[in-house]
Design a protein around this motif. Structure first.
Motif, mmCIF file in Angstrom:
data_model
loop_
_atom_site.group_PDB
_atom_site.id
_atom_site.type_symbol
_atom_site.label_atom_id
_atom_site.label_comp_id
_atom_site.label_asym_id
_atom_site.label_seq_id
_atom_site.Cartn_x
_atom_site.Cartn_y
_atom_site.Cartn_z
ATOM 1 N N PRO A 110 0.811 -1.231 0.000
ATOM 2 C CA PRO A 110 0.000 0.000 0.000
ATOM 3 C C PRO A 110 0.839 1.274 0.000
ATOM 4 N N ASP A 111 2.089 1.178 0.413
ATOM 5 C CA ASP A 111 2.927 2.369 0.541
ATOM 6 C C ASP A 111 4.316 2.067 0.017
ATOM 7 N N GLU A 112 4.354 1.606 -1.191
ATOM 8 C CA GLU A 112 5.572 1.045 -1.787
ATOM 9 C C GLU A 112 6.805 1.938 -1.614
ATOM 10 N N SER A 113 6.649 3.257 -1.851
ATOM 11 C CA SER A 113 7.837 4.114 -1.866
ATOM 12 C C SER A 113 8.182 4.712 -0.501
ATOM 13 N N ALA A 114 7.338 4.477 0.517
ATOM 14 C CA ALA A 114 7.601 5.083 1.829
ATOM 15 C C ALA A 114 8.873 4.502 2.453
ATOM 16 N N VAL A 115 9.722 5.372 3.008
ATOM 17 C CA VAL A 115 10.982 4.894 3.612
ATOM 18 C C VAL A 115 11.131 5.377 5.059
ATOM 19 N N ASP A 116 10.027 5.825 5.665
ATOM 20 C CA ASP A 116 10.093 6.246 7.066
ATOM 21 C C ASP A 116 10.189 5.010 7.969
ATOM 22 N N HIS A 117 10.566 5.232 9.214
ATOM 23 C CA HIS A 117 10.840 4.120 10.146
ATOM 24 C C HIS A 117 9.640 3.174 10.278
ATOM 25 N N ASP A 118 8.456 3.735 10.529
ATOM 26 C CA ASP A 118 7.288 2.867 10.776
ATOM 27 C C ASP A 118 6.928 2.057 9.527
ATOM 28 N N SER A 119 7.030 2.686 8.352
ATOM 29 C CA SER A 119 6.737 1.941 7.112
ATOM 30 C C SER A 119 7.764 0.822 6.937
ATOM 31 N N ASN A 120 9.013 1.115 7.259
ATOM 32 C CA ASN A 120 10.049 0.081 7.105
ATOM 33 C C ASN A 120 9.812 -1.093 8.053
ATOM 34 N N VAL A 121 9.361 -0.797 9.268
ATOM 35 C CA VAL A 121 9.085 -1.894 10.221
ATOM 36 C C VAL A 121 7.880 -2.692 9.712
ATOM 37 N N ARG A 122 6.848 -2.020 9.256
ATOM 38 C CA ARG A 122 5.672 -2.744 8.733
ATOM 39 C C ARG A 122 6.091 -3.648 7.566
ATOM 40 N N LYS A 123 6.897 -3.112 6.659
ATOM 41 C CA LYS A 123 7.339 -3.910 5.505
ATOM 42 C C LYS A 123 8.235 -5.079 5.945
ATOM 43 N N SER A 124 8.950 -4.885 7.047
ATOM 44 C CA SER A 124 9.819 -5.956 7.544
ATOM 45 C C SER A 124 8.984 -7.142 8.024
ATOM 46 N N PHE A 125 7.885 -6.842 8.735
ATOM 47 C CA PHE A 125 6.972 -7.929 9.142
ATOM 48 C C PHE A 125 6.428 -8.627 7.898
ATOM 49 N N ALA A 126 5.966 -7.812 6.941
ATOM 50 C CA ALA A 126 5.334 -8.391 5.742
ATOM 51 C C ALA A 126 6.325 -9.291 5.014
ATOM 52 N N VAL A 198 23.310 -0.395 0.429
ATOM 53 C CA VAL A 198 23.650 0.533 -0.666
ATOM 54 C C VAL A 198 22.352 0.970 -1.374
ATOM 55 N N ILE A 199 21.477 0.015 -1.625
ATOM 56 C CA ILE A 199 20.221 0.349 -2.321
ATOM 57 C C ILE A 199 19.345 1.230 -1.430
ATOM 58 N N ALA A 200 19.216 0.854 -0.159
ATOM 59 C CA ALA A 200 18.403 1.653 0.763
ATOM 60 C C ALA A 200 18.973 3.069 0.890
ATOM 61 N N GLY A 201 20.308 3.172 0.823
ATOM 62 C CA GLY A 201 20.965 4.466 0.974
ATOM 63 C C GLY A 201 20.596 5.473 -0.110
ATOM 64 N N THR A 202 20.088 4.998 -1.226
ATOM 65 C CA THR A 202 19.635 5.918 -2.282
ATOM 66 C C THR A 202 18.215 6.400 -2.009
ATOM 67 N N MET A 203 17.637 5.959 -0.897
ATOM 68 C CA MET A 203 16.244 6.219 -0.519
ATOM 69 C C MET A 203 15.282 5.438 -1.408
ATOM 70 N N ALA A 204 15.797 4.379 -2.022
ATOM 71 C CA ALA A 204 14.890 3.461 -2.712
ATOM 72 C C ALA A 204 14.154 2.677 -1.621
ATOM 73 N N ASP A 205 13.102 2.004 -2.007
ATOM 74 C CA ASP A 205 12.223 1.335 -1.044
ATOM 75 C C ASP A 205 12.782 -0.004 -0.548
ATOM 76 N N MET A 206 12.143 -0.518 0.492
ATOM 77 C CA MET A 206 12.531 -1.799 1.119
ATOM 78 C C MET A 206 12.513 -2.953 0.108
ATOM 79 N N HIS A 207 11.490 -3.020 -0.741
ATOM 80 C CA HIS A 207 11.424 -4.147 -1.683
ATOM 81 C C HIS A 207 12.602 -4.132 -2.658
ATOM 82 N N ILE A 347 16.403 -0.781 7.992
ATOM 83 C CA ILE A 347 15.805 0.142 8.974
ATOM 84 C C ILE A 347 16.901 1.041 9.557
ATOM 85 N N GLU A 348 18.014 0.413 9.959
ATOM 86 C CA GLU A 348 19.111 1.172 10.573
ATOM 87 C C GLU A 348 19.697 2.189 9.594
ATOM 88 N N GLN A 349 19.887 1.767 8.345
ATOM 89 C CA GLN A 349 20.453 2.655 7.327
ATOM 90 C C GLN A 349 19.562 3.882 7.133
#
Ligand SMILES: CC(C)(COP(=O)(O)OP(=O)(O)OC[C@H]1O[C@@H](n2cnc3c(N)ncnc32)[C@H](O)[C@@H]1OP(=O)(O)O)[C@@H](O)C(=O)NCCC(=O)NCCS
Length: 377
Positions: A110-126, A198-207, A347-349
């Motif tokens: 639902p929030d593919e491009s979101a990179v905030d902490h809470d979105s990253n934790v939600r995506k980690s569970f998923a 490295v990928i996360a560092g570009t602010m690309a998404d978790m997936h 998440i840490e990055q």
């Protein structure tokens, strides 16, 4: 601008601050958030270890129940993924299918491009819940079997074996698999985790980060080594030859023996200690010690001949085979566990991000080289 001396393969280069995983390669110590891997392997569960990796401390009972429940609720896959599984060529390997499926899952987030902490934790569970489902479901589909629904009464490890085999696993199998998941969950800046950061560092998404990590894990110098080990054991078994002669011949051809050596450890990989024990125990219980015995002889020889220790992949090969798992699922199963660490690092990055962009020492033609128009070349 002058660049620093190049360290081939970035050996020993410190590329990030991280509070997740600590390794002392000389003492053979591995710790997640400061807790020794031996204690975690013997006393923790994959759920508790994942909570530790993501949140930085061990949960109390209520927190663990809540965490486990969230992981169970996240056991859902969009139906389009099953259609994708049915459409891939027969030649596709489970690792290729996993890489493609994780990338495709972003379409349905639902929030593919979101990179905030809470979105990253939600995506980690998923993603942690889904990776286990993807590997089990694709194996069922490729074999013409019905996909098994996850069972909310089962732990992550037991549920995976249930979804894979369609029978409830015996406690010994669940415990062994759970321990294997804990042992593989994180390993500092290994190649796939570094790729994810490295990928996360570009602010690309978790997936995107996890898709890249799976690509890096696939190689035989990294996660693909467990499959390569079992291929070797099968080949020796089929030929009926002596395992030591086989390895001698490999070394004579200057080839690597998969499952040995490590960039960081200069002594026994502490994960191998448990996997060796697990492989021995499971094979004795199953009444077939052939793969374990063969592995042991190879290990003893390589240790003397090349001064190389077995790594995490060496005994995971015979362990998974004894658990009735197909060879081409070994590396995908590594991902089913390592997703815990990859997501912790993403998440840490992103909690304290800066683009990761090193330099190269230029070795090409000396500048300036004149551009020659095509008619004059
Ligand atoms: C893990 C690995 C990639 C680490 O690589 P690295 O730190 O770059 O080390 P190198 O590949 O440069 O190896 C250093 C030396 O040890 C030798 N060596 C390392 N691993 C070896 C192996 N598995 N079999 C035979 N020789 C090996 C190399 O040939 C090299 O010898 P040389 O100096 O005479 O050329 C490497 O040990 C390897 O390829 N192992 C097999 C694959 C594997 O099991 N990967 C899973 C890792 S958990």
């Amino acid at each position: 601008m002058a660049t620093a001396a190049v360290v081939k393969g970035l050996e020993g280069v410190v590329a990030a601050n991280s509070g997740i995983c600590w390794i002392d390669g000389y003492a053979g110590v591995l710790a997640y958030r400061g807790i020794d891997i031996h204690e975690l392997a013997e006393q923790s569960t994959f759920e508790e270890t994942t909570c530790l990796l993501w949140h930085g401390r061990l949960p109390d009972r209520t927190q663990l129940d809540e965490f486990t429940q969230k992981l169970i609720v996240a056991r859902r896959l969009p139906s389009e993924i099953f259609d994708l599984f049915r459409s891939v060529p027969k030649s596709a390997t489970p690792m290729e299918v996993l890489r493609t499926a994780v990338s495709a899952l972003s379409f349905y987030d639902p929030d593919e491009s979101a990179v905030d902490h809470d979105s990253n934790v939600r995506k980690s569970f998923a993603l942690t819940a889904q990776l286990a489902m993807l590997v089990a479901a694709y194996d069922r589909i490729r074999k013409g079997n019905a996909v098994i629904e996850p069972d909310p009464s089962l732990s992550h490890a037991a549920n995976f074996l249930w979804m894979l085999h369609g029978t409830k696993p015996i406690p010994a199998a669940t415990n062994a698999f759970d321990m294997a998941l804990i042992l593989h969950a994180d390993h500092e800046l290994n190649a796939s985790t570094f790729a994810a950061r490295v990928i996360a560092g570009t602010m690309a998404d978790m997936h995107s980060a996890i898709t890249g990590a799976i690509g890096a894990l696939k190689g035989p110098l990294h996660g693909g080594a467990n499959e390569a080990v079992m291929k070797m054991l099968f080949e020796i078994g089929k030929s009926g030859g002596d395992p030591v002669d086989y390895v001698k011949a490999l070394l004579a051809q200057k080839k690597k023996v998969f499952g040995f050596g490590h960039r960081v450890y200069r002594t026994e990989d502490p994960r191998a200690t448990h996997l060796r024990k697990m492989s021995e125990q499971l094979s004795k219980e199953s009444g077939n010690t052939k793969w374990f015995d063969m592995s042991r002889r190879i290990e003893e020889f390589v240790k003397v001949e090349k001064k190389l220790n077995a790594n995490v992949d060496f005994y995971s090969a015979s362990t998974y085979t004894t658990l009735g798992i197909d060879l081409d699922l070994f590396t995908p199963i590594f991902a089913v566990s390592r997703i815990a660490g990859w997501t912790a690092h993403v998440i840490e990055q992103l909690d304290d991000n800066r683009l990761i962009r090193p330099r190269a020492e230029y070795t090409g033609p000396e500048y300036p080289v004149k551009y020659v128009p095509i008619d004059h070349r």
